[in-house]
Design a protein around this motif. Structure first.
Motif, mmCIF file in Angstrom:
data_model
loop_
_atom_site.group_PDB
_atom_site.id
_atom_site.type_symbol
_atom_site.label_atom_id
_atom_site.label_comp_id
_atom_site.label_asym_id
_atom_site.label_seq_id
_atom_site.Cartn_x
_atom_site.Cartn_y
_atom_site.Cartn_z
ATOM 1 N N GLY A 133 0.794 -1.230 0.000
ATOM 2 C CA GLY A 133 0.000 0.000 0.000
ATOM 3 C C GLY A 133 0.819 1.269 0.000
ATOM 4 N N ALA A 134 2.119 1.145 -0.240
ATOM 5 C CA ALA A 134 3.009 2.307 -0.122
ATOM 6 C C ALA A 134 2.657 3.431 -1.085
ATOM 7 N N ASP A 135 2.104 3.095 -2.238
ATOM 8 C CA ASP A 135 1.813 4.124 -3.240
ATOM 9 C C ASP A 135 0.420 4.726 -3.108
ATOM 10 N N LEU A 136 -0.388 4.219 -2.177
ATOM 11 C CA LEU A 136 -1.727 4.770 -2.006
ATOM 12 C C LEU A 136 -1.664 6.042 -1.166
ATOM 13 N N PRO A 137 -2.295 7.131 -1.609
ATOM 14 C CA PRO A 137 -2.303 8.369 -0.814
ATOM 15 C C PRO A 137 -2.996 8.137 0.528
ATOM 16 N N GLY A 138 -2.472 8.753 1.572
ATOM 17 C CA GLY A 138 -2.971 8.502 2.928
ATOM 18 C C GLY A 138 -4.119 9.405 3.328
ATOM 19 N N TYR A 139 -5.233 9.324 2.619
ATOM 20 C CA TYR A 139 -6.393 10.141 2.972
ATOM 21 C C TYR A 139 -7.407 9.318 3.760
ATOM 22 N N ASP A 140 -7.969 9.940 4.776
ATOM 23 C CA ASP A 140 -8.943 9.273 5.635
ATOM 24 C C ASP A 140 -10.105 8.708 4.837
ATOM 25 N N LEU A 141 -10.594 9.441 3.850
ATOM 26 C CA LEU A 141 -11.733 8.980 3.071
ATOM 27 C C LEU A 141 -11.424 7.655 2.370
ATOM 28 N N LEU A 142 -10.192 7.485 1.897
ATOM 29 C CA LEU A 142 -9.809 6.222 1.272
ATOM 30 C C LEU A 142 -9.837 5.095 2.297
ATOM 31 N N ALA A 143 -9.371 5.375 3.517
ATOM 32 C CA ALA A 143 -9.396 4.360 4.569
ATOM 33 C C ALA A 143 -10.833 4.003 4.944
ATOM 34 N N GLN A 144 -11.718 4.988 4.962
ATOM 35 C CA GLN A 144 -13.119 4.700 5.258
ATOM 36 C C GLN A 144 -13.719 3.797 4.186
ATOM 37 N N ALA A 145 -13.335 4.042 2.919
ATOM 38 C CA ALA A 145 -13.857 3.219 1.830
ATOM 39 C C ALA A 145 -13.265 1.814 1.860
ATOM 40 N N LEU A 146 -11.942 1.715 1.998
ATOM 41 C CA LEU A 146 -11.255 0.429 1.864
ATOM 42 C C LEU A 146 -11.393 -0.469 3.091
ATOM 43 N N SER A 147 -11.659 0.109 4.256
ATOM 44 C CA SER A 147 -11.789 -0.692 5.486
ATOM 45 C C SER A 147 -13.142 -1.361 5.613
ATOM 46 N N GLY A 148 -14.139 -0.879 4.855
ATOM 47 C CA GLY A 148 -15.511 -1.355 5.026
ATOM 48 C C GLY A 148 -16.377 -0.402 5.816
ATOM 49 N N MET A 149 -15.788 0.650 6.371
ATOM 50 C CA MET A 149 -16.547 1.595 7.182
ATOM 51 C C MET A 149 -17.729 2.185 6.397
ATOM 52 N N MET A 150 -17.488 2.598 5.157
ATOM 53 C CA MET A 150 -18.566 3.219 4.390
ATOM 54 C C MET A 150 -19.664 2.215 4.054
ATOM 55 N N SER A 151 -19.293 0.948 3.929
ATOM 56 C CA SER A 151 -20.307 -0.073 3.643
ATOM 57 C C SER A 151 -21.269 -0.258 4.814
#
Length: 404
Positions: free
Chosen positions: A148-166
């Motif tokens: 995941g080193a190249d993924l930008p560290g934005y909270d919104l991405l973490a919310q999407a990828l973690s399952g939080m938004m689901s």
């Protein structure tokens, strides 16, 4: 405590009162935006002297408006209290040398550059630990340093990828993000606990270590029962609107005028709720008498509760249910939430700084009986403390210098 700076010098140059539990600890803050700055502000509130090293254009969050206060971003103001700012260009050898001198004087370093971003300046962990083996070096990334080193560290991405938004939004609607950068905040809190743990260990060993955090791991940890539902139970949670997967009633309900939250966590609370509604028989009805039964029959129970609550307004129910020790709450705006906390005597707003630069901020979440938090400094202006930082470096010669 090893490598802790002279309190008299810190108080004289930076005006720190030396009352907090981290008084004398120096933090080199190379972080930006939210997770790192939130962590370092909490450390600063606890008495640490935090040197915020910014680029010559400043922390990105300085430009995140609206809203603002007298032209300054309230986003930036929210996480940068009690710090000293110096702006330095890492690509300039002379200015990079100042960064190295700050690190040589620090007990803790916090950074959230992209993985590998500090290596070209010789400021990555491997390089710095070679000449500062006692330094606690904390790195915050979005998604780690491997795949995941190249993924930008934005909270919104973490919310999407973690399952939080689901999990957020109505069952039949679109996924939603939380109304705050939740995982930035959680990661900042994890950073504080990790730093303090490593600092405590250093007291015995005299050796620092690399404390690494990322938003996604913090997110999965922060999802607690929801991530455990899958990891331990093989069940994939789904969006349920405001309902809870394991408790009922535990959501907003309409009253005569507006919605209010009822949060029943056990059978005793449910019985008291039924008594207040004038329907004590519901508490012994086999359809609703246990947590499992209430979950299984929540559709039928919801309508019965709505019928009972429809007779009074939310404010009236809040007082009645609160008196009966039934967990409940009106749904407030942020402004009302602050005033409610004030009414409870929690004093949520504190003034940081003094004189012409005094900024209202939200108080530190922890109270210490013997080593109180202080709010000496307002969030700094960009490069506003350059002279003080340089004077401190000249005044206290570091014990260790980077090998040339």
């Amino acid at each position: 405590m090893s490598r802790v700076d002279d309190l008299g010098v810190l108080e004289e140059i930076f005006g720190r009162r030396g009352t907090g539990p981290l008084a004398g600890v120096v933090v080199a803050d190379l972080s930006r935006v939210l997770a790192g700055p939130y962590a370092t502000m909490l450390l600063a509130d606890m008495g640490a002297t935090v040197i915020k090293v910014e680029s010559t254009t400043g922390d990105d969050a300085r430009a995140w408006v609206p809203p603002h206060r007298d032209g300054e971003s309230t986003f930036f103001l929210s996480v940068n209290r009690n710090k000293q700012s110096i702006a330095l260009d890492f690509s300039d050898p002379a200015q990079l040398r100042v960064v190295e001198r700050i690190i040589a004087r620090a007990d803790v370093l916090v950074e959230n550059f992209k993985p590998g971003g500090l290596r070209r300046y010789g400021l990555d962990y491997d390089s710095v630990s070679a000449w500062r083996p006692d330094l606690v070096y904390a790195s915050i990334t979005g998604f780690g340093t491997a795949g995941g080193a190249d993924l930008p560290g934005y909270d919104l991405l973490a919310q999407a990828l973690s399952g939080m938004m689901s999990l957020t939004g109505s069952a039949s609607g679109e996924p939603y993000r939380a109304g705050v950068a939740l995982f930035d905040v959680i990661t900042g809190l994890h950073a504080v606990s990790g730093i303090l743990g490593a600092f405590h260990e250093r007291q015995g060993s005299g050796t620092g270590q690399h404390v690494e955090l990322n938003l996604l791991t913090s997110a999965l940890s922060g999802l607690v029962n929801q991530s455990a539902a899958y990891v331990a139970g093989g069940s994939v949670p789904t969006r349920m609107g405001n309902e809870h997967p394991s408790l009922y009633p535990y959501e907003p309900f309409p009253t005569l005028d507006k919605n209010m939250v009822i949060a029943v966590g056990n059978n005793g609370q449910f019985a008291r709720l039924c008594q207040c509604l004038g329907a004590p028989e519901l508490a012994v009805d086999e359809r609703f008498a246990t947590v499992g039964a209430r979950n299984a029959n929540r559709v039928e129970l919801r309508q019965l509760l709505i019928d009972g609550l429809s007779t009074r307004n939310a404010a009236d129910w809040f007082e009645r249910l609160k008196a009966a020790q039934v967990p409940c709450a009106p749904i407030l705006g942020v402004d009302e939430g602050v005033h409610f906390a004030e009414g409870l005597g929690l004093e949520p707003v504190v003034m940081a700084g003094f004189g012409e630069r005094e900024i209202p901020t939200v108080r530190h979440p922890v109270d210490f009986s013997r080593t109180p938090v202080d709010y000496t400094h307002a969030p700094p202006l960009l490069d506003g403390d350059r002279d003080r930082v340089l004077a401190w470096l000249e005044r206290v010669e570091p014990e260790v210098r980077k090998a040339s």
